[in-house]
Design an enzyme around this catalytic site. Structure first.
Site, PDB file in Angstrom:
ATOM      1  N   ASP A 101     -26.819  14.358  24.539  1.00 38.72           N
ATOM      2  CA  ASP A 101     -26.211  14.968  23.347  1.00 38.72           C
ATOM      3  C   ASP A 101     -27.050  16.124  22.799  1.00 38.72           C
ATOM      4  OD1 ASP A 101     -23.924  13.198  23.093  1.00 38.72           O
ATOM      5  OD2 ASP A 101     -25.325  11.661  22.441  1.00 38.72           O
TER       6      ASP A 101
ATOM      7  N   HIS B 203     -19.673  16.847  27.220  1.00 39.31           N
ATOM      8  CA  HIS B 203     -20.203  18.195  27.010  1.00 39.31           C
ATOM      9  C   HIS B 203     -19.159  19.030  26.266  1.00 39.31           C
ATOM     10  CE1 HIS B 203     -23.133  17.737  30.652  1.00 39.31           C
ATOM     11  NE2 HIS B 203     -23.473  17.018  29.597  1.00 39.31           N
TER      12      HIS B 203
END
EC number: 6.3.4.4
Length: 426
Positions: free
Chosen positions: A12, A40
């Site tokens: 992340d 993503h």
């Protein structure tokens, strides 16, 4: 040329934005590990997109996006995602899959979820996308490769031992319904023809690319602290997230990395269980999570938040062999007051700047903070380092000192253009 973009933390970190932002002059972007558990997020002129199977370069019209042989491929969700991006103008011919990648079957997702349920409070925080069982079955030689889906003559002979192994676990360990051969045969029949146009020999493809002087970028998933070998085991993923593995996962194990870009947020965030030394208290985390929209792109689970952890991130720089750092989400720190940076841990009364991947050691560690002044002015329009407030530059400079690697890129917004590039000579 071979470049890798990899995570320095728990995942992340904003790798998707970085891959999308810097691939204007790249020819191939290849995901080299993981599967549909990726999350993503890219923000381009066409809109905001969360990608799970596809490389983050997919909206670049001149880039070929590839799923490498080191991946486990969720065929159903891959095809759905391809259809989604094609509807937004992407050419399907530029999306390829390695014929030697492993299949992540629907029953792998069932096994993943069943094990998390069995573990209860001791669960690892899996995305339940089947990644762990799929990789485990590859090691056990009890799964299919992509190429096997196109061999109808031998399909049953390959499937029967795979299903026997899956059913032994589903029935005996979890008391779940067994998988029928006819159902899986039907599943293959529905998907194989739709997958076939994307399947290639990636090793031969990339060998030609390197011979022709093309630029290949390896896109990593998650981060160094989630690596199966060097992460906070067992609170890890089931593949290796390190740049050193990229040539293998790409299918070109003889290739050498020319450049490694390590990505970290300007603060810490984590999805899933495990130690998190610099974690905020619940009230602060809840307030900032809502303000920043910090939820997992794959599961929508709330991300755990903390102060920038210089100890853990320096370990990530070392493990990734990062030549330079991309620091993302700096804009989110605007207007929240003074900022803390974790510069060391205290372990059993002793200060240390060394990171241990042993969760029992991390559980006994407490953060040692430095406090720096924050800033209130909007920085989303900054495009040079000089455009940032002095306090923002001081914050970045301190992080750079802790990491021992140059912070070349600074993300100041979600869009691909909201990026400061300090240049090759920084």
């Amino acid at each position: 040329m071979l470049t890798a973009v990899v995570g320095l933390n728990w995942g992340d970190e904003g790798k998707g934005k970085m891959v999308d932002a810097i691939t204007e002059d790249v020819d191939y972007v290849v995901r080299y590990h993981g599967g549909g558990n990726a999350g993503h997020t890219v923000v381009v002129d066409e809109g905001k997109f969360s990608l799970h199977n596809l490389p983050s370069s997919v909206f670049r019209p001149d880039v070929v996006s590839v799923l490498g042989p080191g991946m486990v491929v969720d065929v159903e969700n891959f095809i759905s995602e391809v259809e989604f991006v094609v509807a937004h103008g992407v050419s399907p011919e530029r999306i390829l899959v390695a014929d030697t990648a492993s299949i992540c079957f629907p029953f792998h997702r069932d096994l993943d979820a069943a094990e998390e349920i069995r573990l209860g409070k001791a669960s690892y925080g899996s995305t339940r996308m089947g990644i762990s069982p799929a990789y485990g079955d590859r090691v056990m030689k009890k799964t299919l490769l992509v190429r096997d889906l196109f061999d109808p003559e031998n399909l049953d002979a390959r499937l029967i031992p795979v299903l026997d192994w899956a059913n032994a676990r589903l029935k005996t360990i979890y008391g779940a319904t067994e998988v029928e051969l006819a159902d899986v045969r039907e599943w293959v029949g529905k998907l194989a023809d739709r997958l076939r146009p994307h399947v290639v020999d990636v090793t031969s493809l990339l060998r030609r690319a390197f011979d022709e002087g093309k630029h290949v970028l390896a896109e990593g998933q998650l981060g160094a602290l989630k690596d199966i070998y060097f992460g906070i085991y067992p609170f890890t993923t089931s593949s290796t997230c390190l740049a050193a593995h990229a040539p293998v996962g790409l299918g070109v194990p003889w290739a050498k990395l020319d450049r490694v870009i390590g990505v970290s947020k300007a603060f810490s965030s984590c999805v899933g269980a495990g130690p998190f030394v610099s974690e905020f208290d619940d009230e602060t985390a809840d307030r900032l999570r809502e303000k920043w929209g910090e939820y997992g792109a794959t599961t929508n689970r709330p991300r755990r938040l903390g102060a920038f952890d210089g100890v853990a991130t320096a370990y990530g720089v070392l493990m990734q062999g990062a030549d330079e750092v991309a620091l993302t989400n700096l804009d989110q720190l605007t207007g929240i007051g003074d900022l803390q940076i974790c510069v060391a841990y205290e372990l059993d009364g002793v200060r240390t700047e060394s990171f241990s991947s042993d969760p029992t050691v991390l559980d006994r560690s407490t953060p040692v903070f430095e406090t720096l002044p924050g800033w209130d002015s909007d920085i989303t329009g900054a495009r040079t380092y000089a455009d940032l407030p002095a306090t923002a530059r001081a914050y970045v400079d301190r992080i750079e000192q802790l990491l021992g690697a140059p912070v070349r890129y600074i993300g100041v917004g979600a869009h691909r253009d909201a990026l400061i590039d300090r240049g090759e000579d920084h």
